[in-house]
Design a protein around this motif. Structure first.
Motif, PDB file in Angstrom:
ATOM      1  N   UNK A  35       1.058  -1.100   0.003  1.00 54.37           N
ATOM      2  CA  UNK A  35      -0.020  -0.035  -0.009  1.00 54.37           C
ATOM      3  C   UNK A  35       0.840   1.109   0.025  1.00 54.37           C
ATOM      4  N   UNK A  36       0.496   2.030  -0.979  1.00 53.88           N
ATOM      5  CA  UNK A  36       1.395   3.391  -0.941  1.00 53.88           C
ATOM      6  C   UNK A  36       0.431   4.629  -0.694  1.00 53.88           C
ATOM      7  N   UNK A  37      -0.801   4.371  -0.672  1.00 57.06           N
ATOM      8  CA  UNK A  37      -1.547   5.710  -0.377  1.00 57.06           C
ATOM      9  C   UNK A  37      -2.875   5.657  -0.808  1.00 57.06           C
ATOM     10  N   UNK A  38      -3.756   6.690  -0.802  1.00 55.43           N
ATOM     11  CA  UNK A  38      -5.030   6.750  -1.282  1.00 55.43           C
ATOM     12  C   UNK A  38      -5.222   7.683  -2.371  1.00 55.43           C
ATOM     13  N   UNK A  39      -6.101   7.631  -3.339  1.00 56.77           N
ATOM     14  CA  UNK A  39      -6.522   8.492  -4.344  1.00 56.77           C
ATOM     15  C   UNK A  39      -6.768   9.785  -3.611  1.00 56.77           C
ATOM     16  N   UNK A  40      -7.373  10.000  -2.553  1.00 56.49           N
ATOM     17  CA  UNK A  40      -7.812  11.073  -1.852  1.00 56.49           C
ATOM     18  C   UNK A  40      -6.687  11.953  -1.513  1.00 56.49           C
ATOM     19  N   UNK A  41      -5.558  11.340  -1.396  1.00 58.06           N
ATOM     20  CA  UNK A  41      -4.593  12.231  -1.261  1.00 58.06           C
ATOM     21  C   UNK A  41      -3.887  13.098  -2.267  1.00 58.06           C
ATOM     22  N   UNK A  42      -4.367  12.760  -3.511  1.00 56.09           N
ATOM     23  CA  UNK A  42      -3.916  13.441  -4.594  1.00 56.09           C
ATOM     24  C   UNK A  42      -5.120  13.487  -5.521  1.00 56.09           C
ATOM     25  N   UNK A  43      -6.130  14.184  -5.137  1.00 58.39           N
ATOM     26  CA  UNK A  43      -7.610  14.154  -5.982  1.00 58.39           C
ATOM     27  C   UNK A  43      -7.585  14.829  -7.333  1.00 58.39           C
ATOM     28  N   UNK A  44      -6.601  15.938  -7.454  1.00 57.93           N
ATOM     29  CA  UNK A  44      -6.885  16.891  -8.514  1.00 57.93           C
ATOM     30  C   UNK A  44      -5.535  16.556  -9.326  1.00 57.93           C
ATOM     31  N   UNK A  45      -5.625  17.123 -10.625  1.00 60.18           N
ATOM     32  CA  UNK A  45      -4.535  16.931 -11.495  1.00 60.18           C
ATOM     33  C   UNK A  45      -3.392  18.049 -10.913  1.00 60.18           C
ATOM     34  N   UNK A  46      -2.130  17.517 -11.180  1.00 56.89           N
ATOM     35  CA  UNK A  46      -1.195  17.996 -10.671  1.00 56.89           C
ATOM     36  C   UNK A  46      -0.771  18.004  -9.052  1.00 56.89           C
ATOM     37  N   UNK A  47      -1.660  17.255  -8.386  1.00 56.34           N
ATOM     38  CA  UNK A  47      -1.489  17.266  -6.983  1.00 56.34           C
ATOM     39  C   UNK A  47      -0.184  16.112  -6.667  1.00 56.34           C
ATOM     40  N   UNK A  50       0.901   2.211 -10.315  1.00 60.44           N
ATOM     41  CA  UNK A  50       0.020   1.668  -9.288  1.00 60.44           C
ATOM     42  C   UNK A  50      -1.138   1.047  -9.813  1.00 60.44           C
ATOM     43  N   UNK A  51      -1.778   0.275  -8.854  1.00 60.23           N
ATOM     44  CA  UNK A  51      -2.994  -0.341  -9.114  1.00 60.23           C
ATOM     45  C   UNK A  51      -3.903   0.354  -7.883  1.00 60.23           C
ATOM     46  N   UNK A  52      -5.137   0.139  -8.365  1.00 60.62           N
ATOM     47  CA  UNK A  52      -6.216   0.626  -7.507  1.00 60.62           C
ATOM     48  C   UNK A  52      -7.268  -0.347  -6.793  1.00 60.62           C
ATOM     49  N   UNK A  53      -7.506  -0.452  -5.620  1.00 62.42           N
ATOM     50  CA  UNK A  53      -8.814  -1.111  -4.977  1.00 62.42           C
ATOM     51  C   UNK A  53      -9.430  -0.287  -4.086  1.00 62.42           C
ATOM     52  N   UNK A  54     -10.713   0.032  -4.280  1.00 65.22           N
ATOM     53  CA  UNK A  54     -11.571   0.834  -3.255  1.00 65.22           C
ATOM     54  C   UNK A  54     -10.924   2.117  -2.939  1.00 65.22           C
ATOM     55  N   UNK A  71      -4.376   2.699  -3.381  1.00 70.85           N
ATOM     56  CA  UNK A  71      -3.157   2.557  -4.339  1.00 70.85           C
ATOM     57  C   UNK A  71      -2.108   1.492  -3.740  1.00 70.85           C
ATOM     58  N   UNK A  72      -1.749   0.593  -4.707  1.00 69.49           N
ATOM     59  CA  UNK A  72      -0.552  -0.241  -4.661  1.00 69.49           C
ATOM     60  C   UNK A  72       0.366  -0.353  -5.749  1.00 69.49           C
ATOM     61  N   UNK A  73       1.670  -0.432  -5.120  1.00 70.96           N
ATOM     62  CA  UNK A  73       2.732  -0.307  -6.174  1.00 70.96           C
ATOM     63  C   UNK A  73       2.623  -1.619  -7.290  1.00 70.96           C
ATOM     64  N   UNK A  74       2.822  -1.288  -8.323  1.00 67.17           N
ATOM     65  CA  UNK A  74       2.708  -2.272  -9.317  1.00 67.17           C
ATOM     66  C   UNK A  74       1.225  -2.869  -9.694  1.00 67.17           C
TER      67      UNK A  74
END
Length: 358
Positions: free
Chosen positions: A33-45, A123-127, A130-133
């Motif tokens: 696990x590397x983080x959540x989409x909500x950490x970078x919600x906008x373009x260029x975040x 990264x791949x995404x689940x719920x 975000x996960x590496x690879x």
């Protein structure tokens, strides 16, 4: 569900050779696990990953989200800090600049421009996680019940905490999977959750604990939990949620937790045979964070109080087992079948991976 019970031997918490096997045969093949989409919600975040000692960041570019190196290819300086929004990544030392996908676009007084780009991992995404690879949590882990609980829709990321511990990472996971200690050790938490109302979902790779909520939240066990429970009662006009907490563990080391008006993602990672770091990320409903920030702050404070108490438990277990290990003794105890029901699945997961390596 696997029902047999084989506790881990004492030496597995202290033997460097076991630690090496864990790194090679468990963590190298498990979702990172590397983080959540909500950490970078906008373009260029961008969001710099503290658990990597700032050497990597999450970045949201035109093609999605990636993990990007945060170390300049010129003199290896850290480039960005904390979080923000940038159209290009510029090193402050010599002004080497990169696109948000890591391509070097400017190197002053170098002609031709060197071919030195920042390392980038997909990264791949689940719920939303975000996960590496391409190694991620299985898509069918959550049933409809769990999916409704762990729904990040309309939530926002607020902050992350990093806790360094001086004990083996497996002890942390054992305590996480143990509801048995709650009425005896957590003065605050036990007045919020009711472990007499406990449901489990058990699997070889994960577990979910659904813990009931106390019927009378006017009674609190600590100052932090009083603030949380009073704010919760005021927000809901006394209409309590179904659960005081829901705790999901995906083996070996990923946890997602749900409390009233708060979701938490954490991952405990070994940094040595008797050292680990736990990253803890807090998420709250956007409307509640805007209208009632005191409730969100109180929820986090209550959580951190319990985390501090859990650290004390882990240290006591570590000390006891180390004393046995140094004397060449091996002691294991029974598990409480209702409140420690997931321990066999966790032990069997670890044992199975180690045995596969031999």
């Amino acid at each position: 569900m696997i029902s047999r019970y084989h506790p881990i031997p004492i030496n597995w918490y202290f033997d460097p050779s076991i630690y090496q096997l864990e790194k090679e045969y468990i963590f190298q093949h498990s979702p990172e696990y590397v983080g959540h989409q909500l950490m970078v919600p906008n373009l260029n975040d961008y969001y710099v990953l503290k658990r990597s000692n700032d050497k990597e960041m999450l970045i949201h570019h035109e093609e999605g989200i990636s993990v990007l190196s945060n170390i300049c290819r010129h003199r290896q300086a850290i480039i960005l800090s904390d979080s923000g929004n940038v159209k290009r990544i510029r090193c402050p030392i010599h002004s080497w600049s990169y696109t948000t996908q890591g391509e070097l676009i400017h190197a002053p007084q170098f002609d031709p421009k060197p071919c030195f780009n920042l390392k980038k991992d997909v990264v791949s995404e689940w719920n939303g996680l975000l996960f590496r690879g391409n190694n991620k949590i299985e898509a069918n882990v959550f049933d409809a019940k769990a999916s409704s609980v762990f729904d990040f829709s309309d939530y926002v990321f607020t902050e992350a905490k990093y806790q360094h511990y001086l004990f083996n990472w497996k002890i942390f996971m054992e305590v996480y999977l143990d509801d048995y200690h709650i009425p005896f050790f957590h003065n605050g938490l036990r007045r919020l959750v009711d472990v007499r109302q406990l449901e489990w979902t058990l699997n070889d790779k994960y577990s979910v604990q659904y813990v009931g909520i106390q019927s009378d939240l006017s009674k609190s066990g600590s100052a932090c939990f009083k603030l949380y429970q009073d704010a919760l009662l005021a927000q809901t006009n006394g209409d309590l949620p179904q659960y005081g907490a829901v705790w999901f563990a995906y083996y070996p080391n990923i946890m997602i937790e749900c409390f009233p008006f708060m979701l938490v993602i954490s991952m405990v990672s070994p940094t040595g045979i008797d050292q680990c770091i736990n990253s803890v990320e807090f998420f709250h409903p956007k409307d509640i964070l805007l209208s009632n920030p005191d409730l969100c702050a109180a929820a986090q404070a209550a959580y951190l109080e319990t985390a501090l108490e859990d650290e004390e438990i882990c240290i006591k277990i570590h000390q006891g087992r180390k004393a046995l290990y140094e004397q060449g003794e091996n002691q294991t105890g029974p598990y409480q079948p209702t409140m420690e029901a997931a321990l066999p699945t966790f032990y069997n997961y670890i044992s199975g991976k180690i045995k596969e390596s031999r």
